[in-house]
Design a protein around this motif. Structure first.
Motif, PDB file in Angstrom:
ATOM      1  N   UNK A   6       0.837  -1.207   0.000  1.00  0.00           N
ATOM      2  CA  UNK A   6       0.000   0.000   0.000  1.00  0.00           C
ATOM      3  C   UNK A   6       0.868   1.251   0.000  1.00  0.00           C
ATOM      4  N   UNK A   7       1.904   1.266   0.822  1.00  0.00           N
ATOM      5  CA  UNK A   7       2.804   2.425   0.887  1.00  0.00           C
ATOM      6  C   UNK A   7       3.520   2.620  -0.444  1.00  0.00           C
ATOM      7  N   UNK A  13       4.458   4.085  -7.485  1.00  0.00           N
ATOM      8  CA  UNK A  13       3.597   3.093  -8.142  1.00  0.00           C
ATOM      9  C   UNK A  13       4.320   2.120  -9.080  1.00  0.00           C
ATOM     10  N   UNK A  14       5.248   2.574  -9.943  1.00  0.00           N
ATOM     11  CA  UNK A  14       5.911   1.594 -10.822  1.00  0.00           C
ATOM     12  C   UNK A  14       6.731   0.556 -10.052  1.00  0.00           C
ATOM     13  N   UNK A  15       7.345   0.973  -8.966  1.00  0.00           N
ATOM     14  CA  UNK A  15       8.125   0.026  -8.167  1.00  0.00           C
ATOM     15  C   UNK A  15       7.223  -1.030  -7.541  1.00  0.00           C
ATOM     16  N   UNK A  32       4.284   4.588 -17.635  1.00  0.00           N
ATOM     17  CA  UNK A  32       3.726   5.613 -18.512  1.00  0.00           C
ATOM     18  C   UNK A  32       2.676   6.451 -17.789  1.00  0.00           C
ATOM     19  N   UNK A  33       1.764   5.802 -17.082  1.00  0.00           N
ATOM     20  CA  UNK A  33       0.730   6.537 -16.367  1.00  0.00           C
ATOM     21  C   UNK A  33       1.314   7.423 -15.271  1.00  0.00           C
ATOM     22  N   UNK A  34       2.339   6.940 -14.587  1.00  0.00           N
ATOM     23  CA  UNK A  34       2.980   7.746 -13.547  1.00  0.00           C
ATOM     24  C   UNK A  34       3.710   8.934 -14.163  1.00  0.00           C
ATOM     25  N   UNK A  43      -3.618   5.018  -9.091  1.00  0.00           N
ATOM     26  CA  UNK A  43      -4.865   4.286  -9.329  1.00  0.00           C
ATOM     27  C   UNK A  43      -4.575   2.967 -10.042  1.00  0.00           C
ATOM     28  N   UNK A  44      -3.739   3.012 -11.051  1.00  0.00           N
ATOM     29  CA  UNK A  44      -3.390   1.793 -11.786  1.00  0.00           C
ATOM     30  C   UNK A  44      -2.684   0.782 -10.874  1.00  0.00           C
TER      31      UNK A  44
END
Length: 52
Positions: A6-7, A13-15, A32-34, A43-44
């Motif tokens: 969660x953290x 997010x990619x990690x 890409x989204x990040x 969100x992804x």
């Protein structure tokens, strides 16, 4: 979903996606989204990591 996941979903997010799914299309989409915006990446990451 663990607290660490969660953290990482929130901070990097990619990690988080990489650690759960490895290199692949899911990681590239997350990257890409990040790059386009932090919130779409978060969100992804939650959607992808919450499903498995």
């Amino acid at each position: 979903m663990s607290l660490l996941t969660i953290i990482l979903n929130i901070l990097l997010p990619p990690l988080a996606v990489f650690l759960k799914h490895g290199l692949g299309m899911t990681f590239l989409i997350s990257l890409l989204l990040t790059a386009l915006g932090w919130i779409p990446g978060v969100i992804h990451a939650f959607l992808v990591n919450g499903n498995r």
